[in-house]
Design a protein around this motif. Structure first.
Motif, PDB file in Angstrom:
ATOM      1  N   ALA A  90      25.503  21.533   6.625  1.00 33.53           N
ATOM      2  CA  ALA A  90      24.893  21.937   7.872  1.00 33.53           C
ATOM      3  C   ALA A  90      23.405  22.287   7.635  1.00 33.53           C
ATOM      4  CB  ALA A  90      25.604  23.236   8.259  1.00 33.53           C
ATOM      5  N   ALA A  91      22.701  21.946   8.561  1.00 36.16           N
ATOM      6  CA  ALA A  91      21.207  22.329   8.523  1.00 36.16           C
ATOM      7  C   ALA A  91      20.973  23.846   9.033  1.00 36.16           C
ATOM      8  CB  ALA A  91      20.574  21.172   9.478  1.00 36.16           C
ATOM      9  N   ARG A  92      20.277  24.633   8.256  1.00 32.40           N
ATOM     10  CA  ARG A  92      20.091  25.981   8.590  1.00 32.40           C
ATOM     11  C   ARG A  92      18.967  26.293   9.433  1.00 32.40           C
ATOM     12  NH1 ARG A  92      20.386  29.334   2.999  1.00 32.40           N
ATOM     13  NH2 ARG A  92      19.918  30.944   4.463  1.00 32.40           N
ATOM     14  N   THR A  93      17.794  25.718   9.211  1.00 27.41           N
ATOM     15  CA  THR A  93      16.553  26.082   9.729  1.00 27.41           C
ATOM     16  C   THR A  93      15.814  25.238  10.698  1.00 27.41           C
ATOM     17  OG1 THR A  93      15.429  25.500   7.799  1.00 27.41           O
ATOM     18  CG2 THR A  93      16.112  27.817   7.801  1.00 27.41           C
ATOM     19  N   LEU A 183       6.768  40.880   9.361  1.00 26.32           N
ATOM     20  CA  LEU A 183       7.860  41.835   8.972  1.00 26.32           C
ATOM     21  C   LEU A 183       8.210  41.598   7.569  1.00 26.32           C
ATOM     22  CD1 LEU A 183       9.922  42.071  12.128  1.00 26.32           C
ATOM     23  CD2 LEU A 183       8.242  43.555  11.542  1.00 26.32           C
ATOM     24  N   ASP A 184       8.432  42.399   7.041  1.00 29.03           N
ATOM     25  CA  ASP A 184       8.908  42.460   5.285  1.00 29.03           C
ATOM     26  C   ASP A 184      10.364  43.192   5.319  1.00 29.03           C
ATOM     27  OD1 ASP A 184       9.183  41.844   2.844  1.00 29.03           O
ATOM     28  OD2 ASP A 184       7.954  43.361   2.228  1.00 29.03           O
ATOM     29  N   LEU A 185      11.229  42.143   5.936  1.00 29.95           N
ATOM     30  CA  LEU A 185      12.682  42.695   5.943  1.00 29.95           C
ATOM     31  C   LEU A 185      13.483  42.193   5.019  1.00 29.95           C
ATOM     32  CD1 LEU A 185      12.890  42.654   9.879  1.00 29.95           C
ATOM     33  CD2 LEU A 185      12.516  44.643   8.330  1.00 29.95           C
ATOM     34  N   ILE A 200      20.921  41.269  12.377  1.00 32.74           N
ATOM     35  CA  ILE A 200      20.967  40.183  11.677  1.00 32.74           C
ATOM     36  C   ILE A 200      19.270  39.925  11.323  1.00 32.74           C
ATOM     37  CG2 ILE A 200      21.064  37.491  11.557  1.00 32.74           C
ATOM     38  CD1 ILE A 200      23.632  37.942  13.213  1.00 32.74           C
ATOM     39  N   VAL A 201      19.009  39.416  10.150  1.00 28.29           N
ATOM     40  CA  VAL A 201      17.896  39.133   9.746  1.00 28.29           C
ATOM     41  C   VAL A 201      17.710  37.779   9.104  1.00 28.29           C
ATOM     42  CG1 VAL A 201      15.476  39.707   8.616  1.00 28.29           C
ATOM     43  CG2 VAL A 201      16.982  41.509   9.488  1.00 28.29           C
ATOM     44  N   GLY A 202      16.892  36.626   9.484  1.00 31.07           N
ATOM     45  CA  GLY A 202      17.031  35.268   8.818  1.00 31.07           C
ATOM     46  C   GLY A 202      15.500  34.876   8.921  1.00 31.07           C
ATOM     47  N   PRO A 203      14.989  34.629   7.644  1.00 30.22           N
ATOM     48  CA  PRO A 203      13.532  34.101   7.535  1.00 30.22           C
ATOM     49  C   PRO A 203      13.569  32.786   7.787  1.00 30.22           C
ATOM     50  CG  PRO A 203      14.741  34.177   5.391  1.00 30.22           C
ATOM     51  CD  PRO A 203      15.611  34.774   6.244  1.00 30.22           C
ATOM     52  N   LEU A 204      12.634  32.335   9.049  1.00 30.52           N
ATOM     53  CA  LEU A 204      12.545  30.953   9.531  1.00 30.52           C
ATOM     54  C   LEU A 204      11.385  29.976   8.747  1.00 30.52           C
ATOM     55  CD1 LEU A 204      12.971  31.615  13.197  1.00 30.52           C
ATOM     56  CD2 LEU A 204      14.520  31.286  11.476  1.00 30.52           C
ATOM     57  N   GLY A 205      10.440  30.746   7.857  1.00 25.39           N
ATOM     58  CA  GLY A 205       9.464  30.246   7.306  1.00 25.39           C
ATOM     59  C   GLY A 205       8.226  30.389   7.923  1.00 25.39           C
ATOM     60  N   ASP A 206       7.093  30.142   7.257  1.00 25.99           N
ATOM     61  CA  ASP A 206       5.848  30.228   7.903  1.00 25.99           C
ATOM     62  C   ASP A 206       5.642  31.702   8.272  1.00 25.99           C
ATOM     63  OD1 ASP A 206       3.254  29.345   8.959  1.00 25.99           O
ATOM     64  OD2 ASP A 206       3.892  29.188  10.803  1.00 25.99           O
ATOM     65  N   GLY A 207       6.185  32.776   7.591  1.00 30.13           N
ATOM     66  CA  GLY A 207       5.996  34.266   7.762  1.00 30.13           C
ATOM     67  C   GLY A 207       6.819  34.719   9.110  1.00 30.13           C
ATOM     68  N   ILE A 208       7.688  33.875   9.630  1.00 29.28           N
ATOM     69  CA  ILE A 208       8.630  34.302  10.684  1.00 29.28           C
ATOM     70  C   ILE A 208       9.884  34.821  10.519  1.00 29.28           C
ATOM     71  CG2 ILE A 208       9.041  33.889  13.073  1.00 29.28           C
ATOM     72  CD1 ILE A 208       7.138  31.815  13.125  1.00 29.28           C
ATOM     73  N   GLY A 247       5.273  44.487  14.157  1.00 25.32           N
ATOM     74  CA  GLY A 247       5.396  42.856  14.156  1.00 25.32           C
ATOM     75  C   GLY A 247       4.861  42.230  15.318  1.00 25.32           C
ATOM     76  N   ARG A 248       4.509  41.164  15.168  1.00 21.71           N
ATOM     77  CA  ARG A 248       3.976  40.312  16.282  1.00 21.71           C
ATOM     78  C   ARG A 248       4.983  39.326  16.799  1.00 21.71           C
ATOM     79  NH1 ARG A 248       0.442  40.141  12.026  1.00 21.71           N
ATOM     80  NH2 ARG A 248       0.966  37.578  11.673  1.00 21.71           N
ATOM     81  N   PRO A 249       5.529  39.573  17.968  1.00 23.43           N
ATOM     82  CA  PRO A 249       6.627  38.431  18.437  1.00 23.43           C
ATOM     83  C   PRO A 249       6.181  37.185  18.940  1.00 23.43           C
ATOM     84  CG  PRO A 249       6.065  40.337  20.227  1.00 23.43           C
ATOM     85  CD  PRO A 249       5.144  40.576  18.769  1.00 23.43           C
ATOM     86  N   VAL A 250       6.872  36.138  18.447  1.00 21.45           N
ATOM     87  CA  VAL A 250       6.438  34.898  18.651  1.00 21.45           C
ATOM     88  C   VAL A 250       7.460  34.551  19.972  1.00 21.45           C
ATOM     89  CG1 VAL A 250       6.687  32.303  17.947  1.00 21.45           C
ATOM     90  CG2 VAL A 250       6.190  34.181  16.444  1.00 21.45           C
ATOM     91  N   TRP A 251       8.426  35.370  19.984  1.00 24.51           N
ATOM     92  CA  TRP A 251       9.541  34.872  21.058  1.00 24.51           C
ATOM     93  C   TRP A 251      10.520  35.944  21.282  1.00 24.51           C
ATOM     94  CZ3 TRP A 251      14.758  32.579  20.504  1.00 24.51           C
ATOM     95  CH2 TRP A 251      15.384  32.295  21.764  1.00 24.51           C
TER      96      TRP A 251
END
Length: 488
Positions: A90-93, A183-185, A200-208, A247-251
């Protein structure tokens, strides 16, 4: 008529359907209310089955670099999807925004007419067409097509206007979802139950980071827009005792645990696909993936009917094949919701299920359910274990050199794969040429446990599912006529 099919909604389901219609030679107009893609990540990741579907249409390269994993979960309990032999990981991100961009490029290159800023207002179904009223950039217009498909999401205008029954369970709680910078979670990719709820916390890359916050007992609200990030941060503070308001929300979005499915996927000349047909808790990212697969099932059938190749009765198989898949989806997400959204009272159930997942057979069962690999359509009687299932990836060698079962499907045609050099068999299928490609090839290698070992041929539908083997109880001409119309 203005086109063969009008699709409402340019999300993953609508764009996939547009591409499938075009690759099969049908004209299509896609109406999308929004003037441009939102760029929001939304649905995240592609399941094993969707990765297979994208591969069979040559779409994987359009996604760029993809992080894959065999690790999944069922209700927050870890499941090793590596027990599914020979499957794509599966593709995760992969964010939904990237999926939509790839699908729109593909569909547009194939000739789909995608009209953004065009809102469906109403429609009328006639004896041989559907008349659609649209408000677009140039004002009010009327379009006509042989069929109309609603791919316009959980609040589907098409579903409501056509009065589809949409039974199920109403929302009992609201959950927040936010993609946030700064965020540093600690990651918790498959959920973490805490007193009073779940995160749930999942890193998406690019600091998000993607965070999901669900408080027990948080009532669902009627919202006209996304919730403010302040509400998300306050819920996080109550559950975790830490402050993320910097934190700075993207969405930011919210969702619920509502679970509903229409009673029929087709009413006359109107169809529903994706979230327009089924809504549920987004457990394991199954919603977007099931939506894409709905469109892959419907596209080639609609195209065959509007081209006059097959009779309209073929369209009834869309409901008979996909409605059980949607029902299964509702059931497993409801079960996962019990595990994810409740507290210590369900811990004994989590403990017992964790023990069971330790058995390979249980792991395979749950992984097959969540990934979609368990899906098997009723394509006719026969004892072969692959009948109705997807054709597994198979490396092939033939007179034209090396190929694979996956590559052969990129034409969007059906495939009769002759594995035993049977000229008479190929001669039978020749009467369906143009819609079924006959391929004489042998497997490059077969494992001792391959279900294809000992099989002389397979007939594969354009969606990749096997419709016939020599072990079937009906003849090859009968099966070809059922799925591809009368011989020529």
């Amino acid at each position: 008529m203005d086109t063969s099919v009008i699709v409402v909604g340019a999300g993953p389901a609508g764009l996939m359907l547009a591409g499938e219609l075009r690759i099969a030679g049908a004209e299509v107009i896609v109406l999308e209310r929004l003037p441009e893609r939102t760029g929001e990540s939304r649905g995240l990741g592609l399941t094993t089955r969707t990765m297979e579907v994208f591969d069979q249409r040559g779409l994987l390269s359009r996604l760029g670099e993809v992080e894959t994993s065999n690790q999944g979960h069922f209700g927050g309990l870890a499941v090793d999807f590596g027990v599914l032999e020979g499957a794509h990981a599966a593709a995760r991100t992969v964010p939904q925004s990237r999926t939509e961009e790839a699908l729109e490029e593909w569909a547009t290159e194939l000739g789909a007419d995608i009209r953004r800023g065009s809102e469906l207002l109403s429609f009328e179904e006639g004896q041989d067409r559907v008349e659609v009223s649209v408000r677009g950039p140039e004002g009010m217009t009327t379009l006509s097509a042989a069929y109309l498909v609603g791919c316009d999401g959980g609040r589907s205008v098409v579903r409501k206007a056509a009065r589809f029954d949409f039974p199920g369970t109403a929302a009992t709680r609201e959950l927040f979802l936010a993609d946030v910078r700064g965020l540093d979670l600690e990651p918790h990719m498959i959920g973490r139950n805490v007193p009073g709820g779940m995160v749930i916390v999942g890193p998406l890359g690019d600091g998000i980071d993607r965070i999901i916050v669900g408080e027990s007992g948080a009532p669902p609200r009627r919202r006209t827009g996304p919730p403010p990030f302040d509400e998300v941060a306050a819920a996080w503070q109550r559950l975790m005792g830490t402050d993320i308001s910097h934190g700075r929300p993207v969405w930011v979005s919210s969702f619920s645990d509502a679970a509903r499915q229409v009673t029929e996927y087709r009413r006359g000349r109107v169809f529903l696909a994706g979230d327009a047909a089924h809504v549920h808790l987004p457990a394991g990212g199954q919603g977007m993936n099931t939506s894409i697969q709905d469109s892959v099932n419907l596209g080639w059938k609609l195209a065959s009917v509007v081209r006059g190749t097959t009779s309209a009765t073929l369209l009834d198989t869309y409901h008979s094949e996909r409605h059980p898949v949607g029902r299964r989806l509702i059931t497993n997400t409801l079960a996962q919701g019990l595990l994810i959204l409740n507290g210590d009272e369900v811990q004994p159930l989590r403990d017992v299920l964790s023990e069971l997942i330790g058995f390979d057979e249980v792991s395979r069962h749950l992984a097959g359910m969540v990934s979609g690999l368990e899906i098997r359509y009723d394509v006719g009687p026969g004892p072969h274990p692959l009948l109705g299932q997807r054709m597994p990836h198979l490396e092939l060698v033939g007179p034209s050199g090396k190929t694979s079962s996956t590559q052969l499907l990129r034409t969007g045609h059906g495939i009769l794969l002759d594995l035993a050099d049977d000229a008479a068999l190929r001669g039978t299928a020749a009467a369906w040429s143009g819609h079924v490609d006959t391929v004489n090839a042998r497997p490059h290698a077969l494992s001792a446990t391959s279900p294809l070992r000992g099989t002389a041929a397979v007939l594969v539908r354009p969606d990749g599912h096997i419709a016939w083997t020599p072990e079937s109880e009906e003849s090859l001409p009968t099966t070809l006529s059922r799925w591809f119309g009368p011989s020529r």
